[in-house]
Write an enzyme that holds these catalytic residues in place. Structure first.
Site, PDB file in Angstrom:
ATOM      1  N   ASP A 142       0.834  -1.198   0.000  1.00 15.89           N
ATOM      2  CA  ASP A 142       0.000   0.000   0.000  1.00 15.89           C
ATOM      3  C   ASP A 142       0.869   1.249   0.000  1.00 15.89           C
ATOM      4  OD1 ASP A 142       0.747  -0.771   2.668  1.00 15.89           O
ATOM      5  OD2 ASP A 142      -0.713   0.645   3.480  1.00 15.89           O
ATOM      6  N   GLU A 151       0.148  -0.991   5.935  1.00 14.01           N
ATOM      7  CA  GLU A 151       1.209  -0.336   6.697  1.00 14.01           C
ATOM      8  C   GLU A 151       0.991   1.166   6.791  1.00 14.01           C
ATOM      9  OE1 GLU A 151       4.982   1.466   7.872  1.00 14.01           O
ATOM     10  OE2 GLU A 151       3.864   1.841   6.023  1.00 14.01           O
TER      11      GLU A 151
END
Length: 378
Positions: free
Chosen positions: A68, A133
């Site tokens: 991400d 994250e």
């Protein structure tokens, strides 16, 4: 185009704004499965997690990364579209180029090369990826996967995190630990009233000010040989009704400790609340511990290997740091693993025109492969 550069470009093209993986992990899982890795997709809520393992028994070396990225910000401010990778003046531009699709691509390429060269390697080599994250809570990513590992008895001995660690050039800095992060949402209650009649009200701003001064001036610890002293910060302070003739009835504040191994979260909480009580405040305080501090001490096998790889392949003695924010390594270290972070230069992470040096990116798989060879070669 090199294999790592080509793969990094493929990942950047996928608009994987947290927590959307946008197909990155499926792409990588297919490659690793063809290389002989056993694949598990561990989806929790809206978050995709990938666990890929090669080998059996013995010690386990895991590489840890995230697919991400943060939002691009105003796309018009970029010199080229953020999700269309472009190589310009020796740099690869695109959202996630440095944080951390470049590292993820390098990890996958290094793992493919290692198992091809060492099909009978000792122990296990693995890759753990998440799409959570960069999110605000990190509840369903590595935190949850690590809890599942603990429950099932899954053991990790060494973990290399691909967060962008370098300052000016690849290999000049590695992270051997991180501070813990303890946040609090504080509400101080007063009594709303007219500013002309302060005796009939209680201003929470005035009431909180002496306590805030004491907290801001506090010396929480002295740090130690591995960490600087613990710091306290207020990141947001809000009160008022919007009218200048009204004493507000409530104040809210967001506070944070970045703390080292010289302090414990429970002691920081207790000391903070003691200050607020000493100033006779009517308050509510909700705490969130996003991660404990961790350290891979000198003499640890992984730390020594990574230092040696940087010395031998990059021609420099890396600075061994515990600075910066937090990383998902904070969820792996409590499992008993040695954790070291090694990745590209972090100068442009989260910025407009994020980029990574192509020459450094193309060398990164060599570093990761060398770590595998020094720990697990048969």
């Amino acid at each position: 185009m090199s294999d790592v550069l080509e793969l990094a470009c493929e990942l950047i093209r996928r608009r994987s704004v947290t927590p959307d993986d946008a197909g990155c992990q499926a792409l990588l899982a297919g490659r690793l499965q063809r290389a002989g890795f056993r694949i598990q997709h561990l989806r929790h809520g809206d978050v995709d997690n990938l666990w890929a393992v090669h080998g059996d028994g013995g010690p386990t070396l895991a590489f840890l990364g995230h697919t991400d990225v943060v939002p691009s910000g105003p796309e018009a401010a970029w010199h080229s579209p953020p999700f269309e990778p472009v190589v310009r003046d020796g740099k690869l531009y695109g959202r996630g180029a440095a944080d951390m699709k470049g590292s993820v691509a390098a990890m996958v390429v290094a793992l493919e090369r290692f198992v091809a060269a060492q099909p009978g390697h000792a122990g296990r080599v693995a890759l753990l990826l998440t799409s959570d994250e960069e999110g605000p809570t990190n509840l369903d990513g590595v935190r949850k996967v690590a809890a599942g590992f603990r429950a099932s008895g899954e053991r990790l001995d060494w973990c290399v995190v691909g967060e962008p660690s370098a300052k000016a050039t690849l290999g000049d800095l590695i992270r051997v630990g991180r501070r813990g992060s303890l946040s609090g949402t504080l509400v101080v209650r007063g009594v709303q009233g007219h500013v002309a009649y302060p005796e009939k009200a209680l201003n929470p701003i005035h009431a909180f000010a002496p306590a805030l001064a004491e907290l801001a001036a506090g010396r929480w610890d002295e740090g130690n040989a591995d960490f600087p002293p613990t710091s306290f910060q207020v990141s947001n302070l809000n009160a008022g009704t919007g009218a200048n003739n009204v004493i507000p009835g409530e104040l809210s504040a967001l506070i944070n400790f970045r703390y080292c191994t010289a302090s414990r979260a429970e002691d920081l909480r207790a000391r903070t609340e003691a200050v607020l009580r000493r100033h006779a405040l009517d308050f509510a305080l909700d705490w969130n511990l996003s991660g404990e501090p961790f350290l891979t001490p000198p003499g640890g096998r992984l730390r020594d290997v990574v230092v040696g790889v940087c010395r031998d392949l990059c021609g420099m003695e890396p600075e061994q740091s515990t600075g910066g924010g937090t990383s998902d390594g904070r969820f792996i270290a409590p499992l008993g693993a040695e954790v070291v972070e090694l990745g590209p230069v972090n100068a442009t992470i989260h910025k407009v025109d994020e980029c990574v040096d192509v020459a450094g990116l193309e060398r990164l798989p060599d570093l990761y492969q060398a770590i595998c060879e020094r720990l697990l070669a048969g």
